[in-house]
Design a protein around this motif. Structure first.
Motif, short mmCIF file in Angstrom:
data_model
loop_
_atom_site.label_atom_id
_atom_site.label_comp_id
_atom_site.label_asym_id
_atom_site.label_seq_id
_atom_site.Cartn_x
_atom_site.Cartn_y
_atom_site.Cartn_z
N GLN A 135 -25.97 73.32 76.71
CA GLN A 135 -25.76 73.42 75.16
C GLN A 135 -24.82 74.49 74.77
OE1 GLN A 135 -28.80 72.58 72.00
NE2 GLN A 135 -27.59 70.61 72.25
N GLY A 161 -21.07 74.80 77.25
CA GLY A 161 -20.20 73.94 76.93
C GLY A 161 -19.11 73.71 78.04
N THR A 162 -17.82 73.80 77.74
CA THR A 162 -16.59 73.80 78.73
C THR A 162 -16.76 74.84 79.87
OG1 THR A 162 -15.24 75.15 77.44
CG2 THR A 162 -15.06 72.70 77.03
N GLY A 195 -21.72 62.65 74.15
CA GLY A 195 -20.47 63.39 73.73
C GLY A 195 -19.91 64.11 74.51
N SER A 196 -18.74 64.83 74.00
CA SER A 196 -17.72 65.59 74.98
C SER A 196 -18.31 67.06 74.93
CB SER A 196 -16.38 65.57 74.59
OG SER A 196 -15.97 64.11 74.50
N THR A 229 -18.27 70.76 74.26
CA THR A 229 -17.61 71.85 73.16
C THR A 229 -17.30 73.22 73.79
OG1 THR A 229 -19.75 72.58 72.59
CG2 THR A 229 -19.06 70.31 71.35
N THR A 259 -23.48 67.69 76.74
CA THR A 259 -23.10 66.49 76.08
C THR A 259 -23.86 66.07 75.01
OG1 THR A 259 -24.76 65.01 77.49
CG2 THR A 259 -22.74 65.27 78.44
N THR A 315 -24.31 68.65 72.48
CA THR A 315 -23.91 69.83 71.44
C THR A 315 -23.01 68.98 70.24
OG1 THR A 315 -24.15 71.31 73.10
CG2 THR A 315 -22.90 71.80 70.99
N GLU A 316 -21.93 68.34 70.72
CA GLU A 316 -21.20 67.63 69.68
C GLU A 316 -21.72 66.77 69.01
OE1 GLU A 316 -16.73 65.40 70.08
OE2 GLU A 316 -18.39 64.49 71.32
N ALA A 317 -22.73 65.84 69.25
CA ALA A 317 -23.42 64.90 68.47
C ALA A 317 -24.72 65.56 67.63
CB ALA A 317 -23.99 63.88 69.34
#
Length: 447
Positions: A35, A38-39, A175-176, A178, A255, A257-259
């Protein structure tokens, strides 16, 4: 006597070792790391895997390589008194004080709490821990069957259940990714590296290594070379499963964190993902997986801790120690997961560097001729560094002026101290000096 084991036996021991390691912290920390990274997930996971599976693997091998029959024997190479003190501290840490209570607390918060109303949370925790640790005690009273019970039955539940959840996330991400949070923006690798400490697996490896070696001996392999070979192969199996699942759970975290935003810990990450993909059935399956994972670790920790204290105080039976530690554990578990984690941090900051350097010294010992002064010097320097880190963890932002002064000195003179590796360069210098003196004194004299 046959000094080779079939692949099926190696697989059973490897899966057992995986299950023993894959307990409470292993479920929480990779998800939380994902979380927050992310990237920057790749480098964060890489760092986490080094300490999360690399060090435990080395710790397990160290017990076989050293031919030590116990952790106390291995740590006693520093000094017999240190061997007892370090071993007692480590067993209490991964036993009734921190890691063992955490297994029950995590099993409840992730596996049971989603089905319990908030008003009944406290009484629910008490009732659950009474049952959970009661079962742990029952399964721990016959440790000779731990391979059959853990390796053949409980571990596959963990692997299959989490694999289904990970595959769902791979084929249909929530999700993508972050952007990374602050800690992972500048040095994702080292942040992941230090996060791996939280699993306590490097500490546990010095204990579980004994369980593995005893299991191998019971299967007929008794030579040091044979034990080390089987330990390496079985450990490799455990490392493979651990690495795949750690990386998969971290991916799930990245995946979500975005949602759903960033959760306080990794527990809600897994339950949220299970609910997202599979609804109530997913939560139920996750509960079974979590409880099975925590139960396997609880059995291993209870067995190892009670056996050690029985050897230290032989007039008190193994069964009595098992009961005492289970009672203590049940009490501490009811303080709640957050309190357990908070209070464990200073102790981990103190013990982890001591455990790591002991593992590394075990492999380096033939190079410096097993000279005791090298063990003593490395351990003394590491202790002086790690005890300050322990105080830092205890005081947090409210550190007194004397502690801040010492930290500033350490930061200025010890390379990598800010990364939690202040012991590394002193370790290298002392070991190199030990190799040099061993070489000089081993040279034959000439007339």
């Amino acid at each position: 006597m046959n000094e080779r084991l079939s692949f099926s036996n190696q697989l059973v021991i490897g899966v057992m070792l995986f299950a023993l390691f894959f307990g409470a912290g292993n479920l929480i920390f990779p998800a939380s790391l994902g979380q927050n990274a992310g990237t920057a997930l790749f480098f964060a996971v890489l760092g986490f895997l080094i300490t999360g599976i690399g060090l435990p693997f080395l710790g397990t091998l160290a017990m076989g390589f050293s031919n030590s029959r116990s952790l106390q024997d291995l740590a006693g190479k520093v000094h017999p008194a240190y061997g007892i003190a370090f071993t007692v501290a480590l067993y209490l840490t991964i036993g009734p004080f921190f890691a063992l209570p955490r297994t029950g607390a995590v099993a409840y918060e992730i596996g049971i709490m989603p089905f319990v109303s908030e008003s009944l949370a406290s009484i629910g925790l008490l009732l659950f821990t009474l049952v959970f640790f009661g079962i742990t005690l029952w399964l721990s009273l016959n440790p000779a069957k731990i391979v059959d019970r853990v390796g053949k039955f409980l571990a596959p539940i963990i692997i299959i259940g989490l694999s289904v959840l990970i595959l769902a996330a791979l084929f249909n991400p929530i999700g993508s990714f972050t952007g990374p949070t602050e800690a992972y923006q500048t040095n994702a690798f080292m942040t992941g590296f230090t996060e791996g400490y939280n699993t306590m697996d490097a500490l546990a490896s010095l204990v579980f290594g004994i369980i593995v070696i005893q299991s191998i001996r019971r299967l007929g392999v008794t030579s040091t070379k044979g034990i080390l070979k089987v330990t390496a192969k079985s450990g490799g199996i455990a490392v493979l499963f651990l690495g795949l699942i750690y990386a998969g759970v971290a991916y799930i975290g990245a995946t979500t964190t975005e949602a759903f935003g960033i959760f306080d810990n990794g527990g809600p990450v897994l339950s949220t993902a299970a609910d997202y993909y599979f609804g109530a059935i997913g939560l139920l399956v996750l509960a079974v997986v979590i409880i099975a994972a925590c139960l396997t670790t609880a059995i291993g920790l209870t067995t190892a801790t009670a056996e050690y204290f029985n050897t230290l105080f032989p007039k008190i039976s193994y069964k009595v120690f098992a009961v005492i530690f289970i009672v203590m554990t049940t009490i501490f578990a009811n303080f709640g997961l957050s309190s357990i984690i908070t209070y464990s941090i200073p102790v981990l900051l103190l013990l982890y560097p001591l455990a790591i350097t002991l593992i590394l010294l075990t492999f380096a010992a033939p190079l410096f001729g097993h000279q005791r002064w090298v063990y003593v010097a490395v351990t003394a320097v590491t202790f002086l560094i790690s005890i300050i880190d322990g105080f830092k963890g205890f005081f947090g932002d409210a550190a007194p002026s004397w502690l801040a002064s010492i930290v500033n000195i350490y930061d200025s003179v010890l390379p990598f101290y800010g990364l939690g590796l202040g012991w590394l360069i002193p370790f290298i210098i002392i070991v190199v000096a030990g190799i040099a003196t061993a070489t000089v004194f081993s040279r034959p004299t000439t007339n």
